[in-house]
Scaffold this motif. Structure first.
Motif, PDB file in Angstrom:
ATOM      1  N   LEU A  31       0.829  -1.207   0.000  1.00 18.18           N
ATOM      2  CA  LEU A  31       0.000   0.000   0.000  1.00 18.18           C
ATOM      3  C   LEU A  31       0.864   1.258   0.000  1.00 18.18           C
ATOM      4  O   LEU A  31       0.586   2.214  -0.717  1.00 18.18           O
ATOM      5  N   THR A  32       1.909   1.231   0.801  1.00 18.23           N
ATOM      6  CA  THR A  32       2.797   2.391   0.869  1.00 18.23           C
ATOM      7  C   THR A  32       3.434   2.660  -0.485  1.00 18.23           C
ATOM      8  O   THR A  32       3.467   3.804  -0.953  1.00 18.23           O
ATOM      9  N   ASN A  33       3.914   1.615  -1.143  1.00 15.03           N
ATOM     10  CA  ASN A  33       4.555   1.783  -2.453  1.00 15.03           C
ATOM     11  C   ASN A  33       3.587   2.317  -3.497  1.00 15.03           C
ATOM     12  O   ASN A  33       3.943   3.187  -4.307  1.00 15.03           O
ATOM     13  N   VAL A  34       2.358   1.831  -3.500  1.00 12.59           N
ATOM     14  CA  VAL A  34       1.369   2.298  -4.466  1.00 12.59           C
ATOM     15  C   VAL A  34       0.991   3.745  -4.175  1.00 12.59           C
ATOM     16  O   VAL A  34       0.857   4.559  -5.095  1.00 12.59           O
ATOM     17  N   LEU A  35       0.819   4.079  -2.917  1.00 11.92           N
ATOM     18  CA  LEU A  35       0.483   5.458  -2.563  1.00 11.92           C
ATOM     19  C   LEU A  35       1.624   6.414  -2.920  1.00 11.92           C
ATOM     20  O   LEU A  35       1.386   7.534  -3.374  1.00 11.92           O
ATOM     21  N   ILE A  36       2.850   5.965  -2.737  1.00 16.78           N
ATOM     22  CA  ILE A  36       4.000   6.788  -3.129  1.00 16.78           C
ATOM     23  C   ILE A  36       4.013   6.982  -4.639  1.00 16.78           C
ATOM     24  O   ILE A  36       4.250   8.082  -5.140  1.00 16.78           O
ATOM     25  N   ALA A  37       3.729   5.900  -5.398  1.00 16.74           N
ATOM     26  CA  ALA A  37       3.685   6.004  -6.860  1.00 16.74           C
ATOM     27  C   ALA A  37       2.601   6.989  -7.290  1.00 16.74           C
ATOM     28  O   ALA A  37       2.811   7.794  -8.205  1.00 16.74           O
ATOM     29  N   TYR A  73       1.462   9.499  -5.495  1.00 14.54           N
ATOM     30  CA  TYR A  73       1.933  10.824  -5.082  1.00 14.54           C
ATOM     31  C   TYR A  73       2.940  11.382  -6.083  1.00 14.54           C
ATOM     32  O   TYR A  73       2.942  12.567  -6.396  1.00 14.54           O
ATOM     33  N   GLU A  74       3.798  10.502  -6.615  1.00 12.81           N
ATOM     34  CA  GLU A  74       4.864  10.935  -7.517  1.00 12.81           C
ATOM     35  C   GLU A  74       4.403  11.096  -8.963  1.00 12.81           C
ATOM     36  O   GLU A  74       5.177  11.567  -9.802  1.00 12.81           O
ATOM     37  N   GLU A  75       3.164  10.728  -9.274  1.00 14.25           N
ATOM     38  CA  GLU A  75       2.635  10.913 -10.628  1.00 14.25           C
ATOM     39  C   GLU A  75       2.582  12.402 -10.953  1.00 14.25           C
ATOM     40  O   GLU A  75       2.057  13.190 -10.170  1.00 14.25           O
ATOM     41  N   ASN A  76       3.151  12.784 -12.099  1.00 15.91           N
ATOM     42  CA  ASN A  76       3.082  14.184 -12.521  1.00 15.91           C
ATOM     43  C   ASN A  76       1.655  14.586 -12.848  1.00 15.91           C
ATOM     44  O   ASN A  76       1.188  15.635 -12.438  1.00 15.91           O
ATOM     45  N   GLU A  77       0.983  13.734 -13.625  1.00 14.15           N
ATOM     46  CA  GLU A  77      -0.416  13.985 -13.961  1.00 14.15           C
ATOM     47  C   GLU A  77      -1.257  12.998 -13.164  1.00 14.15           C
ATOM     48  O   GLU A  77      -1.254  11.805 -13.432  1.00 14.15           O
ATOM     49  N   LYS A  78      -1.958  13.517 -12.197  1.00 12.31           N
ATOM     50  CA  LYS A  78      -2.769  12.650 -11.337  1.00 12.31           C
ATOM     51  C   LYS A  78      -3.898  12.022 -12.166  1.00 12.31           C
ATOM     52  O   LYS A  78      -4.528  12.689 -12.988  1.00 12.31           O
ATOM     53  N   PRO A  79      -4.141  10.741 -11.963  1.00 10.78           N
ATOM     54  CA  PRO A  79      -5.212  10.075 -12.703  1.00 10.78           C
ATOM     55  C   PRO A  79      -6.582  10.602 -12.271  1.00 10.78           C
ATOM     56  O   PRO A  79      -6.744  11.078 -11.146  1.00 10.78           O
ATOM     57  N   ASN A  80      -7.547  10.496 -13.174  1.00 10.77           N
ATOM     58  CA  ASN A  80      -8.906  10.938 -12.855  1.00 10.77           C
ATOM     59  C   ASN A  80      -9.527  10.082 -11.757  1.00 10.77           C
ATOM     60  O   ASN A  80     -10.286  10.573 -10.945  1.00 10.77           O
ATOM     61  N   ALA A 101      -8.415   7.761  -8.804  1.00 10.22           N
ATOM     62  CA  ALA A 101      -7.319   7.275  -7.967  1.00 10.22           C
ATOM     63  C   ALA A 101      -7.525   5.822  -7.558  1.00 10.22           C
ATOM     64  O   ALA A 101      -6.566   5.056  -7.445  1.00 10.22           O
ATOM     65  N   LEU A 102      -8.778   5.425  -7.367  1.00  8.75           N
ATOM     66  CA  LEU A 102      -9.053   4.045  -6.972  1.00  8.75           C
ATOM     67  C   LEU A 102      -8.656   3.067  -8.074  1.00  8.75           C
ATOM     68  O   LEU A 102      -8.074   2.020  -7.799  1.00  8.75           O
ATOM     69  N   ASP A 103      -8.943   3.426  -9.326  1.00  4.47           N
ATOM     70  CA  ASP A 103      -8.513   2.577 -10.443  1.00  4.47           C
ATOM     71  C   ASP A 103      -6.991   2.487 -10.505  1.00  4.47           C
ATOM     72  O   ASP A 103      -6.427   1.436 -10.807  1.00  4.47           O
ATOM     73  N   PHE A 104      -6.310   3.601 -10.231  1.00  4.51           N
ATOM     74  CA  PHE A 104      -4.849   3.607 -10.190  1.00  4.51           C
ATOM     75  C   PHE A 104      -4.358   2.620  -9.136  1.00  4.51           C
ATOM     76  O   PHE A 104      -3.454   1.819  -9.394  1.00  4.51           O
ATOM     77  N   LEU A 105      -4.960   2.663  -7.952  1.00  7.65           N
ATOM     78  CA  LEU A 105      -4.558   1.747  -6.877  1.00  7.65           C
ATOM     79  C   LEU A 105      -4.795   0.302  -7.279  1.00  7.65           C
ATOM     80  O   LEU A 105      -3.929  -0.559  -7.095  1.00  7.65           O
ATOM     81  N   LYS A 106      -5.973   0.037  -7.837  1.00  8.61           N
ATOM     82  CA  LYS A 106      -6.294  -1.333  -8.253  1.00  8.61           C
ATOM     83  C   LYS A 106      -5.302  -1.834  -9.296  1.00  8.61           C
ATOM     84  O   LYS A 106      -4.818  -2.958  -9.213  1.00  8.61           O
ATOM     85  N   GLN A 107      -5.021  -0.978 -10.271  1.00  9.24           N
ATOM     86  CA  GLN A 107      -4.117  -1.372 -11.345  1.00  9.24           C
ATOM     87  C   GLN A 107      -2.722  -1.653 -10.812  1.00  9.24           C
ATOM     88  O   GLN A 107      -2.087  -2.629 -11.189  1.00  9.24           O
ATOM     89  N   HIS A 108      -2.232  -0.829  -9.921  1.00 10.00           N
ATOM     90  CA  HIS A 108      -0.877  -0.997  -9.415  1.00 10.00           C
ATOM     91  C   HIS A 108      -0.768  -2.058  -8.330  1.00 10.00           C
ATOM     92  O   HIS A 108       0.325  -2.540  -8.047  1.00 10.00           O
TER      93      HIS A 108
END
Length: 103
Positions: A27-33, A35-42, A44-51
């Motif tokens: 969870l920490t690694n995904v949340l850091i990823a 956070y570090e995204e230049n363009e935040k995804p529309n 965020a939950l899909d981003f978490l699921k995907q990663h």
């Protein structure tokens, strides 16, 4: 006061369980990823699921597979019809033989 300590102990046990299972690190690694995204995804939950590797197929992939399935079903029906026609033609030119007696 005893109830407070019991629930705190359960929380601590649960936290250790998550840490031991590697959930906290993941969870920490995904949340850091995120956070570090230049363009935040529309979403965020899909981003978490995907990663985290728990997301299903992409909607575009599902739609492409549905289209392909429909096309293949149509081709299948055409091949069945063609097969039926060819069998009829074959019967017209070569009548069926009787139980293997015609050798």
């Amino acid at each position: 006061m005893a109830h407070y300590r019991a629930s705190e102990s359960k929380r601590e046990q649960f936290r250790r369980y998550l840490e031991k299972a590697g959930v906290l690190d993941s969870l920490t690694n995904v949340l850091i990823a995120l956070y570090e995204e230049n363009e935040k995804p529309n979403n965020a939950l899909d981003f978490l699921k995907q990663h985290l590797g728990v997301s299903g197929p992409e909607a575009a992939d599902v739609e492409a597979l549905r289209v392909e399935l429909a096309e293949l079903r149509q081709k299948y029906e055409l091949v069945l019809e063609e097969n039926k026609e060819l069998k009829a033609k074959l019967l017209h030119y070569e009548p069926p033989q009787e139980d293997g007696n015609a050798e």
